[in-house]
Scaffold this motif. Structure first.
Motif, PDB file in Angstrom:
ATOM      1  N   ILE A   1       3.787  -0.956  -5.729  1.00 38.08           N
ATOM      2  CA  ILE A   1       2.856  -0.022  -5.109  1.00 38.08           C
ATOM      3  C   ILE A   1       1.458  -0.233  -5.672  1.00 38.08           C
ATOM      4  O   ILE A   1       1.202  -0.047  -6.866  1.00 38.08           O
ATOM      5  CB  ILE A   1       3.289   1.436  -5.331  1.00 38.08           C
ATOM      6  CG1 ILE A   1       4.690   1.653  -4.756  1.00 38.08           C
ATOM      7  CG2 ILE A   1       2.290   2.400  -4.682  1.00 38.08           C
ATOM      8  CD1 ILE A   1       4.810   1.329  -3.287  1.00 38.08           C
ATOM      9  N   GLN A   2       0.542  -0.628  -4.782  1.00 43.57           N
ATOM     10  CA  GLN A   2      -0.872  -0.803  -5.125  1.00 43.57           C
ATOM     11  C   GLN A   2      -1.671  -0.201  -3.974  1.00 43.57           C
ATOM     12  O   GLN A   2      -1.913  -0.845  -2.957  1.00 43.57           O
ATOM     13  CB  GLN A   2      -1.207  -2.288  -5.320  1.00 43.57           C
ATOM     14  CG  GLN A   2      -0.496  -2.924  -6.501  1.00 43.57           C
ATOM     15  CD  GLN A   2      -0.846  -4.390  -6.679  1.00 43.57           C
ATOM     16  OE1 GLN A   2      -1.103  -5.106  -5.711  1.00 43.57           O
ATOM     17  NE2 GLN A   2      -0.865  -4.844  -7.930  1.00 43.57           N
ATOM     18  N   ARG A   3      -2.066   1.041  -4.134  1.00 47.24           N
ATOM     19  CA  ARG A   3      -2.668   1.774  -3.018  1.00 47.24           C
ATOM     20  C   ARG A   3      -4.114   1.348  -2.760  1.00 47.24           C
ATOM     21  O   ARG A   3      -4.614   1.470  -1.653  1.00 47.24           O
ATOM     22  CB  ARG A   3      -2.600   3.285  -3.290  1.00 47.24           C
ATOM     23  CG  ARG A   3      -1.199   3.780  -3.607  1.00 47.24           C
ATOM     24  CD  ARG A   3      -1.131   5.289  -3.725  1.00 47.24           C
ATOM     25  NE  ARG A   3       0.092   5.704  -4.417  1.00 47.24           N
ATOM     26  CZ  ARG A   3       1.297   5.737  -3.865  1.00 47.24           C
ATOM     27  NH1 ARG A   3       1.434   5.377  -2.606  1.00 47.24           N
ATOM     28  NH2 ARG A   3       2.356   6.112  -4.553  1.00 47.24           N
TER      29      ARG A   3
ATOM     30  N   ASP B   1      10.215   5.247   0.562  1.00 42.88           N
ATOM     31  CA  ASP B   1      10.847   6.464   0.036  1.00 42.88           C
ATOM     32  C   ASP B   1      12.120   6.854   0.755  1.00 42.88           C
ATOM     33  O   ASP B   1      12.768   7.833   0.382  1.00 42.88           O
ATOM     34  CB  ASP B   1       9.858   7.632   0.089  1.00 42.88           C
ATOM     35  CG  ASP B   1       9.392   7.922   1.501  1.00 42.88           C
ATOM     36  OD1 ASP B   1       8.862   7.008   2.143  1.00 42.88           O
ATOM     37  OD2 ASP B   1       9.550   9.079   1.943  1.00 42.88           O
TER      38      ASP B   1
ATOM     39  N   TRP C   1       8.491  -5.166  -4.366  1.00 45.22           N
ATOM     40  CA  TRP C   1       7.431  -4.441  -3.651  1.00 45.22           C
ATOM     41  C   TRP C   1       6.763  -3.528  -4.673  1.00 45.22           C
ATOM     42  O   TRP C   1       7.349  -2.564  -5.150  1.00 45.22           O
ATOM     43  CB  TRP C   1       8.035  -3.651  -2.501  1.00 45.22           C
ATOM     44  CG  TRP C   1       7.068  -2.913  -1.621  1.00 45.22           C
ATOM     45  CD1 TRP C   1       6.303  -1.840  -1.971  1.00 45.22           C
ATOM     46  CD2 TRP C   1       6.791  -3.174  -0.231  1.00 45.22           C
ATOM     47  NE1 TRP C   1       5.562  -1.401  -0.887  1.00 45.22           N
ATOM     48  CE2 TRP C   1       5.837  -2.208   0.190  1.00 45.22           C
ATOM     49  CE3 TRP C   1       7.240  -4.104   0.682  1.00 45.22           C
ATOM     50  CZ2 TRP C   1       5.347  -2.158   1.495  1.00 45.22           C
ATOM     51  CZ3 TRP C   1       6.753  -4.055   1.976  1.00 45.22           C
ATOM     52  CH2 TRP C   1       5.819  -3.100   2.373  1.00 45.22           C
TER      53      TRP C   1
ATOM     54  N   ASN D   1       0.804  -1.218   0.000  1.00 41.23           N
ATOM     55  CA  ASN D   1       0.000   0.000   0.000  1.00 41.23           C
ATOM     56  C   ASN D   1       0.836   1.266   0.000  1.00 41.23           C
ATOM     57  O   ASN D   1       0.372   2.316  -0.428  1.00 41.23           O
ATOM     58  CB  ASN D   1      -0.928  -0.009   1.225  1.00 41.23           C
ATOM     59  CG  ASN D   1      -1.626   1.300   1.480  1.00 41.23           C
ATOM     60  OD1 ASN D   1      -1.138   2.118   2.244  1.00 41.23           O
ATOM     61  ND2 ASN D   1      -2.742   1.516   0.810  1.00 41.23           N
ATOM     62  N   GLN D   2       2.068   1.184   0.446  1.00 40.06           N
ATOM     63  CA  GLN D   2       2.833   2.399   0.754  1.00 40.06           C
ATOM     64  C   GLN D   2       4.225   2.355   0.137  1.00 40.06           C
ATOM     65  O   GLN D   2       4.826   1.301  -0.012  1.00 40.06           O
ATOM     66  CB  GLN D   2       2.944   2.529   2.275  1.00 40.06           C
ATOM     67  CG  GLN D   2       3.530   3.821   2.781  1.00 40.06           C
ATOM     68  CD  GLN D   2       3.330   3.955   4.276  1.00 40.06           C
ATOM     69  OE1 GLN D   2       2.302   4.438   4.728  1.00 40.06           O
ATOM     70  NE2 GLN D   2       4.289   3.508   5.066  1.00 40.06           N
ATOM     71  N   ASP D   3       4.736   3.540  -0.191  1.00 38.81           N
ATOM     72  CA  ASP D   3       6.067   3.667  -0.772  1.00 38.81           C
ATOM     73  C   ASP D   3       7.170   3.357   0.227  1.00 38.81           C
ATOM     74  O   ASP D   3       6.974   3.397   1.444  1.00 38.81           O
ATOM     75  CB  ASP D   3       6.265   5.087  -1.304  1.00 38.81           C
ATOM     76  CG  ASP D   3       5.878   5.218  -2.758  1.00 38.81           C
ATOM     77  OD1 ASP D   3       6.519   4.572  -3.594  1.00 38.81           O
ATOM     78  OD2 ASP D   3       4.924   5.961  -3.057  1.00 38.81           O
TER      79      ASP D   3
ATOM     80  N   SER E   1       6.390   0.372   5.758  1.00 34.56           N
ATOM     81  CA  SER E   1       7.039  -0.086   4.530  1.00 34.56           C
ATOM     82  C   SER E   1       8.554   0.095   4.597  1.00 34.56           C
ATOM     83  O   SER E   1       9.315  -0.777   4.148  1.00 34.56           O
ATOM     84  CB  SER E   1       6.463   0.667   3.328  1.00 34.56           C
ATOM     85  OG  SER E   1       6.527   2.078   3.515  1.00 34.56           O
TER      86      SER E   1
END
Length: 531
Positions: free
Chosen positions: A235-237, A40, A233, A36-38, A51
């Motif tokens: 990203i699929q929000r 970063d 990983w 769900n989350q980056d 994450s």
């Protein structure tokens, strides 16, 4: 180090091409993870959220590791603690090596610890006020001793998050691109310098995907019957996107499934739904230094304009409404606190005592883009505030931008929806980083401290509790601090949510961890006949 030489992932530009990625692998077990989350920021001194921590546990090693419900030694081989919990001596394993082959020794541990203290980023909340530059000392090549400035019994539990960096790599990149000595922060934000079971792959794209490659001869060995050769990983929000990708065989794990899709998973052969009560706290943090939200009467009005009782009905996952800053399932919970309830008459009464008795102003509500669980509370609050003639602007934002906004009160939103997860089972892990003003006045503001709350009494209580060895006295201090916090109303305490993680049955080795409820320990997983 011999890594997987032929970990070649052929991806197209966007996530729709994930099936071709799987087909491109020949004889390798590459796990595709819908997150769900980056991720970063992978600097252990500055990065922290669910994450980022999943990435740090994959790229680095710490003295101890959370595995399921247990804390196990990792780099640590043995340890000793004195009677008053001020001196912790750790004997390190002598076979641990960084990815360049150099030893993970006591000097590296001391270097890492002092770097965290000097940078004073969000992870340092664990050790502020109990450690200084003289705390960590290398006794010999593989023995490190931590002499705390104050007693702190939970200290060993904090070391699950002391991810040891390679000093040589940090020193090589110590000066940033502008010629400033930032202690390697610019470089380590996007490059690892660890000893963990994985290294970074070629694809590292914020907002899109992150590629990890297994270290075949990882010094710590592999826990399971086998191990994955790497993971991506992705990203699929949106929960629906995660579900569809999982069922189509485009991913193997989805970490944030909608509760409305629960039965779909349960009734589809070949998939497992892991559902657990969690300690994942959701709060709406109000900027206590903001133009309007600095006023306690405005914060009182906002707090009474939220329909808390509706949250379990409208959210797409099972939630339990909080009865204060701390969940009833976590150490430090205080019952019978005077927390606000949905009461528009009380809200009007509070607003009448403010400089804006008739409302007439606007507030921004910031939440993660395409994440309904954060958007829905805002819509509930929008309805309530409209009755007070206060306009709430719904502002979706990417998570990295939300984190950046929390660095300083001047850029902090009026209201921001934040999930927090205590990194170890102690009240300090949950309260200090959110409510001790040192966490933002030092210039190291984070999403944890995005309410920019400041109360000298609360600071004193939390500081004393962190350095008090008597468990009964600590509980008293934390209880009194929470009573003061509730009276000040710096945030809206919303709920804890159950975790819903869905897995393809071909993924083996998953064990739920309360400290990491919506992600996995990748190094313990393996795959059997996965698509």
């Amino acid at each position: 180090m011999q890594y997987k030489k032929y970990f070649l992932i052929v991806l197209a530009m966007l996530l729709l091409t994930v099936p071709s990625l799987v087909q491109a692998q020949d004889g390798e077990d590459i796990l595709l993870y819908g997150g769900n989350q980056d991720i970063d920021n992978i600097d252990p001194a500055t990065g922290e959220n669910y994450s980022i921590n999943a990435a740090l546990r994959s790229l680095y090693d710490a003295p101890f590791i959370d595995r399921g419900t247990q804390v196990e030694p990792n780099l640590a081989e043995s340890w000793d603690v004195n009677e008053d919990a001020t001196v912790f001596t750790i004997n390190l394993r002598q076979d641990a090596v960084f990815h360049d082959g150099s030893p993970v020794n006591a000097d590296a541990v001391v270097y890492t610890f002092n770097r965290v203290l000097e940078i004073n980023g969000p992870p340092n909340f664990r050790w502020v006020n109990i450690a200084d530059e003289n705390t960590a000392q290398a006794i010999d090549e593989y023995t490190v001793q931590f002499t705390l400035t104050e007693p702190f019994a939970p200290f060993l539990g904090t070391l699950t998050q002391l991810f040891i960096v390679n000093p040589a790599i940090v020193e090589e990149h110590r000066i940033n691109s502008e010629g400033v000595d930032d202690f390697g922060q610019e470089y380590l934000r996007t490059h690892e310098a660890g000893s963990g079971p994985f290294v970074q792959g070629d694809r590292w794209e914020i907002g899109n995907l992150y590629e990890f490659v297994a270290v075949d001869d990882y010094w710590g060995g592999w826990r399971g019957e086998d191990h994955i050769d790497g993971f991506v990983w992705i990203i699929q929000r949106d929960g629906s996107t995660q579900l569809n990708s999982l069922l189509a065989g485009e991913t193997h794990i989805a970490d944030t499934i909608n509760a409305s899709d629960r039965e779909v998973i349960l009734n589809t052969e070949g998939f497992t739904l892991e559902e657990h009560e969690g300690i994942f706290h959701n709060t709406i943090k109000m900027n206590n230094q903001g133009e309007y939200t600095s006023d306690p009467n405005v914060r009182c009005a906002i707090a009474h304009a939220m329909n808390y009782a509706a949250l379990p009905e409208v959210q797409d996952v099972k939630v339990t409404v909080l009865q204060g800053p701390t969940a009833s399932t976590f150490p430090g919970f205080v019952p019978d606190l005077n927390v606000p309830t949905y009461d528009l008459d009380k809200a009007r009464e509070c607003l009448a005592a403010s400089p804006w008795p008739d409302g007439g102003f606007e507030l921004d509500y910031v939440y993660v883009t395409d994440f309904p669980r954060e958007e829905i509370p805002g819509l509930l609050l929008l309805e309530g505030l409209a009755q007070l003639n206060i306009t709430l602007n719904m502002v979706p934002m990417l998570w990295p931008d939300m984190v950046a906004s929390c660095q300083d009160p001047s850029t902090g939103p009026d209201l921001i929806n934040i999930y927090t997860l205590p990194p170890f089972a102690d009240p300090h892990a949950h309260l200090f980083n959110q409510y001790n003003s040192s966490q933002w006045t030092s210039g190291a503001g984070s999403f944890q401290s995005c309410s920019f709350y400041q109360n000298e009494q609360v600071d004193a209580l939390l500081n004393e509790a962190a350095s008090t060895g008597d468990p009964e006295r600590r509980n008293e201090l934390y209880a009194e601090a929470q009573r003061l916090i509730v009276a000040d109303q710096p945030s809206l305490w919303m709920y804890t949510e159950d975790s819903l993680t869905a897995l393809n049955d071909c993924v083996k080795g998953y064990v739920f961890s309360p400290q990491y409820p919506i992600t996995v320990l990748f190094q313990d997983l393996w795959m059997e006949d996965c698509p």
